[in-house]
Scaffold this motif. Sequence first.
Motif, PDB file in Angstrom:
ATOM      1  N   ALA A 125     -32.498 -15.115  14.283  1.00  0.00           N
ATOM      2  CA  ALA A 125     -33.099 -15.960  15.313  1.00  0.00           C
ATOM      3  C   ALA A 125     -33.193 -17.411  14.834  1.00  0.00           C
ATOM      4  O   ALA A 125     -32.944 -18.352  15.596  1.00  0.00           O
ATOM      5  CB  ALA A 125     -34.485 -15.441  15.679  1.00  0.00           C
ATOM      6  N   ARG A 126     -33.513 -17.579  13.567  1.00  0.00           N
ATOM      7  CA  ARG A 126     -33.614 -18.931  13.013  1.00  0.00           C
ATOM      8  C   ARG A 126     -32.240 -19.618  13.009  1.00  0.00           C
ATOM      9  O   ARG A 126     -32.122 -20.787  13.365  1.00  0.00           O
ATOM     10  CB  ARG A 126     -34.202 -18.868  11.593  1.00  0.00           C
ATOM     11  N   VAL A 160     -38.069 -22.852  21.266  1.00  0.00           N
ATOM     12  CA  VAL A 160     -38.548 -21.507  20.915  1.00  0.00           C
ATOM     13  C   VAL A 160     -40.064 -21.505  21.010  1.00  0.00           C
ATOM     14  O   VAL A 160     -40.718 -22.478  20.615  1.00  0.00           O
ATOM     15  CB  VAL A 160     -38.118 -21.118  19.481  1.00  0.00           C
ATOM     16  N   VAL A 161     -40.623 -20.430  21.525  1.00  0.00           N
ATOM     17  CA  VAL A 161     -42.079 -20.262  21.557  1.00  0.00           C
ATOM     18  C   VAL A 161     -42.442 -19.102  20.632  1.00  0.00           C
ATOM     19  O   VAL A 161     -41.890 -18.001  20.758  1.00  0.00           O
ATOM     20  CB  VAL A 161     -42.595 -19.999  22.979  1.00  0.00           C
ATOM     21  N   ALA A 189     -37.087 -12.308  20.472  1.00  0.00           N
ATOM     22  CA  ALA A 189     -36.030 -12.061  19.496  1.00  0.00           C
ATOM     23  C   ALA A 189     -36.340 -10.877  18.589  1.00  0.00           C
ATOM     24  O   ALA A 189     -35.427 -10.272  18.022  1.00  0.00           O
ATOM     25  CB  ALA A 189     -35.795 -13.312  18.648  1.00  0.00           C
ATOM     26  N   ILE A 190     -37.600 -10.525  18.428  1.00  0.00           N
ATOM     27  CA  ILE A 190     -37.972  -9.438  17.521  1.00  0.00           C
ATOM     28  C   ILE A 190     -37.748  -8.070  18.164  1.00  0.00           C
ATOM     29  O   ILE A 190     -37.138  -7.179  17.572  1.00  0.00           O
ATOM     30  CB  ILE A 190     -39.436  -9.587  17.064  1.00  0.00           C
ATOM     31  N   THR A 191     -38.227  -7.895  19.406  1.00  0.00           N
ATOM     32  CA  THR A 191     -38.123  -6.595  20.068  1.00  0.00           C
ATOM     33  C   THR A 191     -36.952  -6.514  21.033  1.00  0.00           C
ATOM     34  O   THR A 191     -36.536  -5.410  21.415  1.00  0.00           O
ATOM     35  CB  THR A 191     -39.414  -6.289  20.849  1.00  0.00           C
ATOM     36  N   GLY A 192     -36.446  -7.672  21.461  1.00  0.00           N
ATOM     37  CA  GLY A 192     -35.379  -7.691  22.451  1.00  0.00           C
ATOM     38  C   GLY A 192     -35.875  -7.589  23.876  1.00  0.00           C
ATOM     39  O   GLY A 192     -35.082  -7.636  24.828  1.00  0.00           O
ATOM     40  N   ARG A 209     -51.907  -7.561  15.652  1.00  0.00           N
ATOM     41  CA  ARG A 209     -51.269  -7.786  14.363  1.00  0.00           C
ATOM     42  C   ARG A 209     -49.739  -7.756  14.452  1.00  0.00           C
ATOM     43  O   ARG A 209     -49.070  -7.209  13.596  1.00  0.00           O
ATOM     44  CB  ARG A 209     -51.785  -6.781  13.342  1.00  0.00           C
ATOM     45  N   GLN A 210     -49.216  -8.369  15.494  1.00  0.00           N
ATOM     46  CA  GLN A 210     -47.783  -8.508  15.653  1.00  0.00           C
ATOM     47  C   GLN A 210     -47.428  -9.941  16.031  1.00  0.00           C
ATOM     48  O   GLN A 210     -48.302 -10.759  16.312  1.00  0.00           O
ATOM     49  CB  GLN A 210     -47.240  -7.532  16.711  1.00  0.00           C
ATOM     50  N   ALA A 211     -46.140 -10.224  16.024  1.00  0.00           N
ATOM     51  CA  ALA A 211     -45.650 -11.548  16.387  1.00  0.00           C
ATOM     52  C   ALA A 211     -44.561 -11.415  17.437  1.00  0.00           C
ATOM     53  O   ALA A 211     -43.904 -10.373  17.555  1.00  0.00           O
ATOM     54  CB  ALA A 211     -45.104 -12.269  15.161  1.00  0.00           C
ATOM     55  N   ARG A 212     -44.380 -12.469  18.221  1.00  0.00           N
ATOM     56  CA  ARG A 212     -43.308 -12.552  19.196  1.00  0.00           C
ATOM     57  C   ARG A 212     -42.623 -13.908  19.037  1.00  0.00           C
ATOM     58  O   ARG A 212     -43.290 -14.921  18.822  1.00  0.00           O
ATOM     59  CB  ARG A 212     -43.848 -12.405  20.622  1.00  0.00           C
ATOM     60  N   VAL A 213     -41.295 -13.914  19.162  1.00  0.00           N
ATOM     61  CA  VAL A 213     -40.516 -15.150  19.050  1.00  0.00           C
ATOM     62  C   VAL A 213     -39.634 -15.237  20.289  1.00  0.00           C
ATOM     63  O   VAL A 213     -38.598 -14.572  20.384  1.00  0.00           O
ATOM     64  CB  VAL A 213     -39.656 -15.150  17.774  1.00  0.00           C
TER      65      VAL A 213
END
Length: 220
Positions: A125-126, A160-161, A189-192, A209-213
Amino acid sequence: DFTFKGSCESFVQGKGRTIAFASYLEKRHKVRTGYHLAHYLSSHDEPMAIHNLKGDMEAFRLCVALQMTSLGIPTIYYGEEVGREGSVWPVNRSDMPWGKRPVQPGKGIERDEALREYYRTLIAARRANPALTVGTFKRLSSDGDLLVFERSDAASGNAVVVAVNRGAADATATIPAPAAWQGANVKDAITGAAATLADGQLAVTVPARQARVYVAAAGG
């Protein structure tokens, strides 16, 4: 950047206010012309992040997400991408865990392959989004334990958010979608999973305790 490790470890453990950590990330963008930051979570001179986080892999994953979406050159200390642990010297310089690979020393030492895949996803993603390497920083939300910020690069029209929830409960926020997303299909981008966009607003929902991009999907 010797400050990132400790600041990130403290934030994901619930220490300090979310807005204070957002301000810290913003201040990292004030880099002297011609200089670059290289930020790390572990090194050969300090206890590794997984050790400092007491083996809490959910907290460590949050730090990885923040490392890969923050300004600077992410520096990965060998083995932490597969869960290698290490406290003070010399334990923080233990063998690379090679798992079933026929490499000595370190053959047979267990590896966290799911964590490695998490790294690969965030690195991809980066690489695909210039905003994550050269983009500006804008705080969008910092209520409670949910941090939401935007990275934008005007030159490439890329945005990107990033949303990070350090709390023990799911968190939600509704924030303005970046102008660069107009007409695009947006996904995490993490889970699709597809993002929820309506009337120029992004509905952010992040499990505990998760992240989203959130990124503009290729071809959309």
